[in-house]
Scaffold this motif. Sequence first.
Motif, PDB file in Angstrom:
ATOM      1  N   ASN A  30       0.838  -1.182   0.000  1.00 31.89           N
ATOM      2  CA  ASN A  30       0.000   0.000   0.000  1.00 31.89           C
ATOM      3  C   ASN A  30       0.881   1.242   0.000  1.00 31.89           C
ATOM      4  N   ASN A  31       1.932   1.189   0.811  1.00 35.45           N
ATOM      5  CA  ASN A  31       2.898   2.275   0.810  1.00 35.45           C
ATOM      6  C   ASN A  31       4.234   1.776   1.330  1.00 35.45           C
ATOM      7  N   ARG A  92       4.010  -1.396   4.072  1.00 38.92           N
ATOM      8  CA  ARG A  92       2.694  -1.711   4.613  1.00 38.92           C
ATOM      9  C   ARG A  92       1.892  -2.341   3.489  1.00 38.92           C
ATOM     10  N   ASN A  93       1.436  -3.561   3.738  1.00 33.84           N
ATOM     11  CA  ASN A  93       0.664  -4.255   2.715  1.00 33.84           C
ATOM     12  C   ASN A  93      -0.786  -3.810   2.760  1.00 33.84           C
ATOM     13  N   THR A  94      -1.436  -3.879   1.644  1.00 29.20           N
ATOM     14  CA  THR A  94      -2.836  -3.478   1.558  1.00 29.20           C
ATOM     15  C   THR A  94      -3.682  -4.305   2.517  1.00 29.20           C
ATOM     16  N   GLY A  95      -4.475  -3.634   3.324  1.00 32.03           N
ATOM     17  CA  GLY A  95      -5.361  -4.316   4.260  1.00 32.03           C
ATOM     18  C   GLY A  95      -4.733  -4.625   5.603  1.00 32.03           C
ATOM     19  N   PHE A  96      -3.456  -4.324   5.753  1.00 33.55           N
ATOM     20  CA  PHE A  96      -2.786  -4.598   7.020  1.00 33.55           C
ATOM     21  C   PHE A  96      -2.230  -3.301   7.602  1.00 33.55           C
TER      22      PHE A  96
ATOM     23  N   GLN B 102      -4.631   4.169   5.769  1.00 32.71           N
ATOM     24  CA  GLN B 102      -3.412   3.381   5.881  1.00 32.71           C
ATOM     25  C   GLN B 102      -2.183   4.176   5.490  1.00 32.71           C
ATOM     26  N   ASN B 103      -2.376   5.279   4.787  1.00 36.34           N
ATOM     27  CA  ASN B 103      -1.233   6.051   4.326  1.00 36.34           C
ATOM     28  C   ASN B 103      -0.779   7.068   5.357  1.00 36.34           C
TER      29      ASN B 103
END
Lengths: 111, 117
Positions: A30-31, A92-96, B102-103
């Motif tokens: 995700n980022n 950071r993985n998507t959804g976590f 999340q960002n």
Amino acid sequence: SQQGEEDPQALSIQEGENATMNCSYKTSINNLQWYRQNSGRGLVHLILIRSNEREKHSGRLRVTLDTSKKSSSLLITASRAADTASYFCATRNTGFQKLVFGTGTRLLVSP
Amino acid sequence: GAVVSQHPSWVICKSGTSVKIECRSLDFQATTMFWYRQFPKQSLMLMATSNEGSKATYEQGVEKDKFLINHASLTLSTLTVTSAHPEDSSFYICSAPGQGTQNTEAFFGQGTRLTVV
């Protein structure tokens, strides 16, 4: 292990020179974030780049992200002795919410 | 920015005793906190995810009976190293994710240097 790899493991430069650190990771993200750690201390957030971004700047820091190669780089320009520290990338993985850290680069900037 | 306070910053204990490390979010509520372990000149390895009001989630290979985690309130998570041994000597760091999407960055405590003699 999900942990990313960073290179170089250690980097020694003179003040005023630029320092480049590279990070590779294994999963879709995700980022990606970069953190700094002074010896025996907690981590300080430096910069975050989203998966849909390719480059980001913050002061003397420049971060790039190549999701096709699953890699990122951190450039510190005009380094100072105070930049001496360990630098870690973290994904950071998507959804976590959790962050997975790279192996780190120890940077030494000599006056 | 948000502040996470970790206490103590260092502790020395005898083999066989238990040590409790506290992690507090000072100006925000954290329903989730993370506990990491770091050996000298190595990276941070996630040990467990602390969840307010429910059981912690442990990473593979981490003994849940040895590393007890309690998240009693929205601002406090504790890690207890039970029956500590010299191989448990390490640097333990907690963190809380930023609020919102999340960002956002994560906020880290100052770390606890545990030495078991």
